[in-house]
Design a protein around this motif. Structure first.
Motif: not given
Ligand SMILES: Cc1cc2nc3c(=O)[nH]c(=O)nc-3n(C[C@H](O)[C@H](O)[C@H](O)COP(=O)(O)OP(=O)(O)OC[C@H]3O[C@@H](n4cnc5c(N)ncnc54)[C@H](O)[C@@H]3O)c2cc1C
Ligand SMILES: Cc1cc2nc3c(=O)[nH]c(=O)nc-3n(C[C@H](O)[C@H](O)[C@@H](O)COP(=O)(O)OP(=O)(O)OC[C@H]3O[C@@H](n4cnc5c(N)ncnc54)[C@H](O)[C@@H]3O)c2cc1C
Lengths: 308, 252
Positions: A224, A226, A238, A242-243, A255, A257-259, A261, A277, A281, A293, A295, B37, B120
């Motif tokens: 992701t 993040a 990524q 945008t990836g 792990g 979330s499924g935003a 983007q 977990k 999500a 669960g 990860l 953005p 976007v």
């Molecule tokens: C203009 C713009 C463009 C973007 N482009 C992209 C893009 O191209 N790709 C992209 O991915 N994002 C993009 N984003 C960012 C996106 O909005 C999210 O912020 C990002 O995808 C979140 O990443 P994440 O799922 O790793 O983190 P989080 O949203 O923080 O989610 C973490 C997840 O992990 C789970 N978790 C935590 N600990 C554990 C554990 N121990 N075991 C199991 N599960 C756990 C949580 O329950 C949660 O669901 C963009 C944002 C903007 C504003």
């Protein structure tokens, strides 16, 4: 009329996306495949094998040694005249060169095409894939970038003629350095199986669990934004708006979330498996198979179980 | 140097858009709008170049309906000096946007034009490259770092295989990726001050650019819907599920 396809390659080998672009372009007319670069004999030989290619054009010059958009667009402008369509993958080279070329030719390009309904009618996603627009063009020539993962690859086994073309174009920008991410895993944008991790891994060391699982499965690794921003994974891993946009047969999200983007990058995935977990999500609600669960417990068990 | 930055007013990136039932487009009534953005990163880059003493003036331009004033004010509050709103109603195609920006470049004579790498809403990823083509200037797209070196720029770009660094002479076009910087939030005094900065509103017709679309929008449809599948109880069950998926793939 014929179609000119710009090949994607890394100077040593043809990119897997090129076979898909050729297959897509065949729907528009007979295909000439342009290999631009420097020292690209091996790439041209590979290109000649793709089914559906009438001939391979090779433009070999120092000005094309980094495939900068300025000389690539200038080269395409010179070759454009006899073609009804000029097509490239919606990847770095094509994204840069096709709009630049379009402006020079006073044409409106259509970028990131995911379906071809006819020579002048195309689908493309908008709003991070939350909507698909169908557009048609009354222009004399169509300039397109195509999303490789939306099309099946052309077969191999052809023996098309290879013709050198005049590659006398000027380099404008100076190419200073490339930082390639070294990896022996399959290419992310065309891989059949992708394992991806989120920021929840907490460190680059722990993110290595994703690569370990990917190795066992012969899969590519995704991340992701993040996770990339946190420095756990390189930027070219990524997945998302945008990836990279991917369409694997199997996508395993750990792990994440499924935003929206992120989802923009995996809409073409055939099957999605999610481990999180949090049962609420967003990704868990669209996954074909979901496991609630932690990860750090689940992934080592998966690695051990799948090795057996 | 003088910097021109292009900013677009779009549906806020956090809004989940809905396709209109008649397929004419997406719902934009009563939907939160904000600055694209990527354009925030472009403005931030310009302001940082000014703070480092490399840039003397930042002019921001937006093409769109009169409400696009909002995003220009945001840019002025972040530190841009002056705004230009080119008023145009309805959709303006990227080629026309690039031609309008070219006309502004002819008037303003900037040394650098900064844009977002994509908007976007339409996700076209074209305008920067097209403007560079129209002007015959060098382009460095998807920038994640910009350094001023010997009167030119060294730009690190995000590419398919990782990163690449290019050197471009000025004048040049650079498009911003998200990792270029962290855009600042303008403090209230800056927001107040922005209102007194110059903002010229000019009709698109003044620029003599043909805005007739080249592409016909036939319809907008929702993507294929995904629905929840099944839950498995533990890692062992998931191992079995993954193994059976893999053997199905091998059978293909
Ligand atoms: C203009 C713009 C463009 C973007 N482009 C992209 C893009 O191209 N790709 C992209 O991915 N994002 C993009 N984003 C960012 C996106 O909005 C999210 O912020 C990002 O995808 C979140 O990443 P994440 O799922 O790793 O983190 P989080 O949203 O923080 O989610 C973490 C997840 O992990 C789970 N978790 C935590 N600990 C554990 C554990 N121990 N075991 C199991 N599960 C756990 C949580 O329950 C949660 O669901 C963009 C944002 C903007 C504003
Ligand atoms: C009928 C119709 C059909 C269309 N079909 C297509 C199509 O098939 N394919 C296609 O690619 N486009 C199409 N367009 C054009 C597209 O819809 C946009 O409106 C176009 O003007 C801007 O594209 P974008 O926002 O995606 O720009 P991008 O190229 O994604 O934007 C890059 C950057 O350019 C700058 N920028 C873009 N727009 C503005 C603006 N208005 N003001 C200031 N800066 C700006 C910003 O810095 C932005 O970050 C169509 C338009 C019409 C009217």
């Amino acid at each position: 009329m014929a179609v000119l396809v710009l090949a994607e390659h890394d100077f040593g080998a043809l990119s897997a996306s090129t076979a898909r672009i050729v297959a897509a372009a065949e729907q528009l007319g007979p295909v000439d495949l342009l290999v631009a670069g420097q020292g690209v004999e091996a790439v041209a030989a590979e290109a000649a094998k793709l089914a559906g290619v009438e001939k391979v054009l090779v433009a070999d010059s120092a000005a094309l040694s980094s495939l900068s958009p300025e000389p690539v667009a200038a080269l395409l402008a010179r070759l454009a005249e006899p073609y009804s369509h000029i097509v490239a993958a919606a990847a770095a080279t094509g994204r840069d060169a096709i709009p630049r070329l379009a402006a020079r030719l006073d044409l409106m390009p259509v970028t990131d095409v995911v379906a071809i309904h006819g020579p002048t009618r195309f689908d493309r996603p908008i709003y991070a894939g939350n909507a698909i627009e169908t557009v048609s063009s009354g222009q004399a020539k169509q300039l397109l970038t195509i999303r490789a993962s939306a099309f099946r690859p052309a077969a191999s086994g052809n023996n098309a003629p290879i013709n050198p073309v005049d590659a006398d174009v000027a380099a404008v920008a100076r190419f200073l350095a490339a930082h390639r991410t070294e990896s022996d895993l399959p290419e992310l944008s065309t891989a059949q199986v992708v394992v991806a991790g989120g920021v929840s891994f907490g460190s680059a060391e722990k993110f290595a669990l994703v690569s370990e699982l990917a190795k066992v499965l012969g899969a590519a690794v995704g991340a992701t934004r993040a996770a990339v921003d946190a420095g756990y994974a390189p930027n070219d891993w990524q997945v998302g708006q945008t990836g990279k946009i991917i369409a694997p047969d199997l996508y395993i999200a750990i792990g994440i979330s499924g935003a929206l983007q992120h989802l923009a990058g995996i809409q073409g995935a055939k099957k999605i498996i999610a481990i999180n977990k949090d049962p609420e999500a967003p990704l868990m609600k669209i996954a074909d198979i979901a496991l609630v669960g932690d990860l750090f417990e689940v992934v080592p068990e998966l690695i051990a179980g799948l090795k057996r | 140097m003088k910097i021109l930055v292009a900013v677009k007013r779009v549906v806020d990136h956090a809004v989940r858009v809905r396709v209109r039932p008649d397929g004419s487009g997406v719902e934009t009534e009563n939907v939160r709008m904000s600055m694209n953005p990527f354009d925030k990163h472009a403005i931030e880059a310009a302001v940082q170049l000014a703070e480092a003493g490399h840039a003397s003036e930042i002019v921001v331009v937006s093409i769109g309906p009169k409400q696009s004033n909002d995003v220009i004010l945001t840019a002025l509050a972040m530190g841009a000096h002056r705004g230009i709103l080119i008023e145009a109603d309805g959709r303006v195609e990227t080629l026309a946007v690039a031609k309008l920006l070219k006309a502004v470049v002819a008037e303003e004579q900037p040394d650098l034009v900064l844009l977002g790498k994509q908007a976007v809403d339409d996700d076209s990823n074209q305008v920067g490259q097209m403007l560079a083509g129209l002007l015959d200037w060098p382009q460095a797209t998807f920038a994640s770092a910009i350094n001023v070196v010997d009167g030119g720029l060294e730009v690190t770009r995000e590419v398919d295989y990782g990163r690449a660094t290019v050197g471009v002479a000025l004048p040049a076009i650079v498009t911003a990726d998200l990792r270029l910087n962290s855009p600042r939030n303008a403090a209230l005094p800056m927001v107040m001050k922005a209102r007194s900065k110059p903002l010229a509103v000019r009709p698109a017709a003044e620029f003599g650019v043909d805005l007739t679309p080249r592409l016909k929008l036939e319809k907008v449809s929702p993507p294929a819907e995904r629905v929840a599948g099944r839950r498995v109880a533990d890692a062992a069950a998931l191992v079995a599920a993954i193994s059976s998926e893999l053997s199905e793939l091998e059978a293909l």
